[in-house]
Every structure is written in structure tokens, then in C-alpha cells.
Design an enzyme around this catalytic site. Structure first.
Site, short mmCIF file in Angstrom:
data_model
loop_
_atom_site.label_atom_id
_atom_site.label_comp_id
_atom_site.label_asym_id
_atom_site.label_seq_id
_atom_site.Cartn_x
_atom_site.Cartn_y
_atom_site.Cartn_z
N LYS A 22 0.84 -1.21 0.00
CA LYS A 22 0.00 0.00 0.00
C LYS A 22 0.87 1.25 0.00
O LYS A 22 0.64 2.18 -0.76
CB LYS A 22 -0.90 0.00 1.24
CG LYS A 22 -1.56 1.33 1.53
CD LYS A 22 -2.38 1.30 2.80
CE LYS A 22 -1.63 1.56 4.06
NZ LYS A 22 -1.28 2.97 4.34
N ASN A 23 1.86 1.27 0.89
CA ASN A 23 2.67 2.48 1.02
C ASN A 23 3.53 2.74 -0.21
O ASN A 23 3.90 3.89 -0.47
CB ASN A 23 3.56 2.41 2.27
CG ASN A 23 2.76 2.65 3.54
OD1 ASN A 23 1.57 2.93 3.48
ND2 ASN A 23 3.42 2.55 4.68
N ARG A 99 -4.17 10.68 4.89
CA ARG A 99 -3.05 11.62 4.94
C ARG A 99 -2.17 11.54 3.71
O ARG A 99 -1.61 12.53 3.26
CB ARG A 99 -2.19 11.29 6.17
CG ARG A 99 -2.46 12.11 7.36
CD ARG A 99 -1.29 11.98 8.32
NE ARG A 99 -0.41 13.14 8.24
CZ ARG A 99 0.67 13.22 7.49
NH1 ARG A 99 1.04 12.21 6.74
NH2 ARG A 99 1.39 14.30 7.50
N CYS A 123 -3.09 12.81 13.44
CA CYS A 123 -3.86 11.58 13.38
C CYS A 123 -3.62 10.83 14.68
O CYS A 123 -2.95 11.33 15.57
CB CYS A 123 -3.48 10.76 12.16
SG CYS A 123 -1.81 10.16 12.23
N ARG A 128 1.47 15.16 12.60
CA ARG A 128 2.23 14.71 11.43
C ARG A 128 2.44 15.89 10.49
O ARG A 128 1.72 16.07 9.51
CB ARG A 128 1.52 13.54 10.75
CG ARG A 128 1.47 12.36 11.71
CD ARG A 128 0.96 11.11 11.13
NE ARG A 128 1.78 10.57 10.08
CZ ARG A 128 1.49 9.45 9.44
NH1 ARG A 128 0.41 8.78 9.76
NH2 ARG A 128 2.27 9.00 8.49
N ASP A 327 6.07 0.78 11.65
CA ASP A 327 4.81 0.15 11.28
C ASP A 327 4.71 -1.31 11.75
O ASP A 327 3.65 -1.93 11.60
CB ASP A 327 4.60 0.21 9.76
CG ASP A 327 4.25 1.62 9.29
OD1 ASP A 327 4.00 2.50 10.14
OD2 ASP A 327 4.21 1.83 8.05
N ARG A 419 -7.91 -0.53 6.02
CA ARG A 419 -7.12 0.44 5.27
C ARG A 419 -5.79 -0.17 4.82
O ARG A 419 -5.19 0.32 3.87
CB ARG A 419 -6.82 1.67 6.14
CG ARG A 419 -8.01 2.57 6.36
CD ARG A 419 -7.58 3.85 7.06
NE ARG A 419 -6.31 4.29 6.52
CZ ARG A 419 -5.23 4.62 7.25
NH1 ARG A 419 -5.27 4.57 8.54
NH2 ARG A 419 -4.12 5.00 6.66
C1 UD1 Z 1 5.20 6.89 5.88
C2 UD1 Z 1 4.27 5.71 5.89
C3 UD1 Z 1 3.90 5.33 7.32
C4 UD1 Z 1 5.17 5.11 8.14
C5 UD1 Z 1 6.08 6.32 8.05
C6 UD1 Z 1 7.41 6.13 8.75
C7 UD1 Z 1 3.00 5.96 3.84
C8 UD1 Z 1 1.68 6.21 3.21
N1 UD1 Z 1 3.04 6.05 5.16
O1 UD1 Z 1 4.48 8.01 6.41
O2 UD1 Z 1 3.14 4.12 7.29
O3 UD1 Z 1 4.83 4.89 9.49
O4 UD1 Z 1 6.36 6.61 6.65
O5 UD1 Z 1 8.08 5.04 8.23
O6 UD1 Z 1 3.94 5.65 3.19
N2 UD1 Z 1 7.96 14.67 9.74
C9 UD1 Z 1 8.18 16.02 9.97
N3 UD1 Z 1 7.99 16.88 8.94
C10 UD1 Z 1 7.61 16.48 7.71
C11 UD1 Z 1 7.39 15.10 7.48
C12 UD1 Z 1 7.59 14.22 8.53
O7 UD1 Z 1 8.52 16.43 11.07
O8 UD1 Z 1 7.45 17.32 6.81
C13 UD1 Z 1 8.18 13.69 10.84
C14 UD1 Z 1 6.95 12.89 11.25
O9 UD1 Z 1 6.18 13.58 12.19
C15 UD1 Z 1 7.60 11.63 11.81
C16 UD1 Z 1 8.80 11.42 10.91
O10 UD1 Z 1 9.02 12.69 10.32
O11 UD1 Z 1 8.05 11.86 13.12
C17 UD1 Z 1 8.66 10.39 9.82
O12 UD1 Z 1 7.51 10.70 9.05
P1 UD1 Z 1 7.41 10.39 7.50
O13 UD1 Z 1 8.56 9.52 7.07
O14 UD1 Z 1 7.19 11.64 6.76
O15 UD1 Z 1 6.08 9.53 7.46
P2 UD1 Z 1 5.08 9.47 6.24
O16 UD1 Z 1 5.87 9.57 4.99
O17 UD1 Z 1 3.96 10.42 6.46
#
Ligand code: UD1
Length: 446
Positions: A22-23, A99, A123, A128, A327, A419
């Protein structure tokens, strides 16, 4: 609302196929917005998030059709084709439910010169933010503003031929990098003028899979899978036909399901190469993992999980890839709740991601949370109880606990599970679990 009833205590035995990720699929789907040619994605899982993404792409002028074969062992095919590039707005109603909608931002901005995406809220697993996504796109020359809760991004002078401009961008944060942020910036950079270097890029296999698709669409990308990705911008991208990588988190969940029931499962299409942190941890716990030959592709092997004589306690710290994935944290917590001794689990990616702790405690687990760390004192057995699913992976942890527990566990709000896991109950039932889906009239506390 659906619930799962699980009568636990049955060893799982048999074969399961790991579905497409999915991701990985969500940013791959968004990449179809970078071209007006058809993009075909194979082995896209039939999940609520995927259907939401198909409808979001539809609103953005990209037609999508998901064909699921009658034979469940055959991969599905998702055909995408962008035919109308006039709209560039991802509305709150859609972003609120998913998201990951944010991953349309980079592709729409680069191709259409403007994108408007409702700012995703927090969330269940905490705040996030998307500041790094925005910082990266700004470094490429985009103008970013906030209007009525929407992020509005524009390429200056786009109508006069203006494009995003290549730049050196640092995407690191205190937790490591950002997966979808890297996907957004890398996708946008494919159509930028000149060369972009992304430093502290996410190294996750899903980013590598996206780079693979973009490359087959004609993008010029080096270094995906390492912390430095270099993208040489091109004028336009073509269509492509791509098979999505298998879901490493689904595979990890099935491995933990075998381990917690002291059963044996053979997993097909298993991305062992992307799971070394998990298989290493399972090895320390005492679970046997044997991997079939993989001359062709270490991401698609057959892997056998066999039971431990005794579950040993471990220390787990979630980290960016190739570290232990956040995850899979809830699933492994359920497993070591039954270990012979004390385990320590520290969450470094989403420090609030512990909603499963209170529910596992209701089933008899002995858990002590201190900030972003949980000390798990192993117990001899869990007991079934009604519990509440709160987010996707927390729910998976509860299903695992239910499979091992004595008596009946009822898991409320399984839409969270739907999901991320396709027909989970049918697949677990096929390998022996006593699990059924039912409708519930949920009582909501005042
Ligand atoms: C993706 C995955 C999610 C997984 C996560 C971490 C998808 C759809 N989702 O989410 O299942 O748990 O990677 O492996 O692929 N952060 C910031 N600023 C930003 C972006 C992120 O501070 O602009 C922080 C987040 O709060 C978190 C960390 O970075 O603490 C990692 O988040 P991120 O890698 O961005 O997660 P997602 O890509 O949203």
C-alpha cells in the site's frame, strides 16, 4: 461498523501470499499525474486507501480502473490515465480520510504549475507535519502559502514557460528523513529544470520503487535507496508498466502471526531483503526464518516461519530504514508480551504511537510506558477481551494478541485494519485462525 471476533489459541499453519505494498502504491499512483500517457500498476492491493486515492486522482482528471482477478492468487491491475489537467485541488474531505493524499502535491505542482492540497491534520499516532515537504518544494522554486487550511503551491511564471528549478535540498529532521516528503520532492524534481540533489533522503524500499517507476517513465534518477538522491530534470515523462513491491509490513505481520501462535507459515512473494531488521529481531526472539532461493529477486522470495521453543525477550528501537520499522512496532509488542522475560521497545519515529498499549493491557499484557519507551514484562498467556482498534498498525497488534489469547477477543472498528490489510480475516482463516467479521452496533461513550 464491522468487528472481528477471534477465538484464539490455534496454531496457524499453511501458505499465504504477501500482497503488493500500500505504502509503495500510493506515491506510485500519484506519479501518474506527471504524464498524460497511461500508467499501469500491477499488484496494487484492493484497500480502502487505494480506492480513496483512485477517487482523488479522478477529481484531478486522472482516470483509474482497478481490475481484481477472480483468482485471488493473481495480482490486480490498476490502469491510470491523466486526461484532464485543469484541476489541481485535493479537497479537505479526501485528505482528511487519507493523509497520504499529500503525495499528489509534488506531481501536480511540477506538471500543472500549481497545486492546492488541504493541510493534513494530526492523526491517532500524533502530529504529522509536512514542513519538510514544503521546504523541499520551496527550495525547487515553488511559492507556498496557506489559504483557508489549504497549502497553495505555485511555480512562478508557469504560463510563460517557468519551471521548478533544480537545487540541493536537505530533508533531514530530528527523527531521520521523511518518506512521503522524499517521494514528493523526488517526483517534482523529475520535471524541474536542471539537477536536484536530495540530501538525507529517506532510504525506504517504497522510495526505491517510486524511483524505479519514474525511471521507466523517462526520469533520470541516481542514488534512490541511499541518503543522497540526484535527479536530473527532463522536459516530460512517458507512460509505464510497473509491478508494485510486496508489502514488507504485511509480511512482518504474518511472520509475527505465525510466531505468536507457535505456528508455521510459508509466505510467498515475501520481500525478505526489505525486512532484515524484523527477521533479525525475530531470530533473537527464537523464531525460525528460512528463506527460499532468490536468484531472481530478493524482494519476492518464499520464506518459512517456524515456531520458537521459547520466546526470548528483546530490545527494539524503531528507526528509519534499514532500522526496525515503526509500522511493525505494535505487532512485535504483542509478540513479546508473551516472551519469557522483559523486553524494551522504544519508538523513535512517532513517539506517541502507543494506543495499543492500553488495549493489550486489557488482554493481560504487562506493559509500562515511560514517554516513548515501553517495558514489556512477558506473561504466560493473554486472555480474550473486547478491544478497540485505534489506528491501522495498532489494530494489527490486537489481532495478533487475539490469535494467541485464551477465549474470545472482539476487535471493534476494524475499518482501520481494512485500510492496510486486504481481506485479512479470510486470509488468516485459510491458515487455521478462528476469526469472523460481523456487524456491530457500537455503543459510543458519552
Ligand atoms: C510513511 C508511511 C507510514 C510510516 C512512516 C514512517 C505511507 C503512506 N506512510 O508516512 O506508514 O509509518 O512513513 O516510516 O507511506 N515529519 C516532519 N515533517 C515532515 C514530514 C515528517 O517532522 O514534513 C516527521 C513525522 O512527524 C515523523 C517522521 O518525520 O516523526 C517520519 O515521518 P514520515 O517519514 O514523513 O512519514 P510518512 O511519509 O507520512
Amino acid at each position: 461498523m464491522d468487528v472481528f471476533h477471534i477465538d484464539g489459541g490455534v496454531r496457524l499453519e499453511g501458505r499465504l501470499r504477501v500482497n503488493g505494498s500500500k505504502n509503495a502504491a500510493l506515491p506510485l499512483m500519484a506519479a501518474a499525474l506527471l504524464t498524460d500517457k497511461p500508467v499501469t500498476l500491477r499488484d496494487v492491493p484492493g484497500l480502502a486507501d487505494i480506492r480513496n486515492m483512485v477517487s482523488l486522482l479522478g477529481e484531478l482528471g486522472c482516470e483509474g480502473e482497478l481490475t481484481e482477478p477472480a483468482d485471488a492468487s493473481e495480482p490486480s491491475v490498476l490502469s491510470l490515465h491523466t486526461r484532464d489537467e485543469t484541476s489541481s485541488h485535493a479537497r479537505y474531505d479526501v485528505v482528511r480520510t487519507m493523509r497520504a493524499s499529500v503525495c499528489i502535491l509534488g506531481p501536480v505542482l511540477a506538471r500543472r504549475g500549481a497545486a492546492r492540497v488541504s493541510m493534513p491534520g494530526g492523526c491517532a499516532i500524533g502530529d504529522r507535519p509536512i514542513d519538510l515537504h514544503l521546504r523541499g518544494l520551496e527550495a525547487l522554486g515553488a511559492h507556498i502559502s496557506l489559504d483557508s487550511g489549504d497549502v497553495v503551491a505555485r511555480v512562478p511564471n508557469f504560463a510563460q514557460g517557468g519551471r521548478l528549478r533544480g537545487a540541493t535540498i536537505f530533508l533531514g529532521g530530528s527523527f531521520g528523513s521523511t518518506v512521503l516528503g522524499t517521494a514528493n520532492v523526488m517526483s517534482a524534481a523529475t520535471l524541474a529544470e536542471g539537477t536536484t540533489t536530495i540530501e538525507s533522503a529517506a532510504c525506504e524500499p517504497e522510495v526505491v520503487d517510486l524511483a524505479k517507476l519514474l525511471t521507466s517513465m523517462g526520469a533520470r534518477i541516481e542514488g534512490a535507496g541511499s541518503p543522497r538522491i540526484v535527479v536530473h530534470g527532463v522536459e516530460s515523462l512517458a507512460g509505464a508498466d510497473h509491478t508494485v513491491i510486496p508489502d514488507r509490513i504485511e509480511a512482518a505481520t504474518f511472520m509475527a502471526a505465525a510466531a505468536i501462535t507457535r505456528g508455521s507459515l510459508t509466505l510467498e512473494n515475501c520481500p525478505v531483503d526489505a525486512l532484515l531488521a524484523v527477521t533479525d529481531c525475530l531470530g533473537h526472539i527464537g523464531v525460525g526464518i528460512s528463506v527460499g532461493p532468490h536468484e531472481t529477486d530478493p524482494m519476492r522470495v518464499t520464506c518459512r516461519v517456524s515456531p520458537a521453543d521459547r520466546l526470548a525477550p528483546v530490545q527494539i528501537t524503531t528507526q528509519p530504514y534499514p532500522g526496525f520499522p515503526t509500522d511493525a512496532q505494535a505487532q512485535l509488542m504483542a509478540l513479546v508480551a508473551l516472551a519469557d522475560g522483559n523486553s524494551v521497545i522504544t519508538e523513535k519515529i512517532f513517539p506517541e504511537r502507543f494506543l495499543h498499549v492500553a488495549e493489550l493491557t486489557r488482554m493481560g499484557a504487562r506493559l509500562l510506558r515511560q514517554g516513548s519507551t515501553v517495558v514489556v514484562s512477558g506473561v504466560g498467556g493473554l486472555t480474550g477481551a473486547p478491544v478497540m482498534a485505534s489506528d491501522l498498525r495498532a489494530s494489527a497488534g490486537l489481532v495478533l494478541a487475539g490469535l494467541a489469547a485464551k477465549g474470545r477477543t472482539t476487535i471493534n472498528r476494524v475499518y482501520h485494519l481494512d485500510r492496510g490489510y486486504e481481506r485479512l480475516e479470510e486470509r488468516l482463516e485459510r491458515v487455521g485462525a478462528r476469526i469472523t467479521r460481523a456487524k456491530s452496533e457500537e455503543l459510543v461513550a458519552a
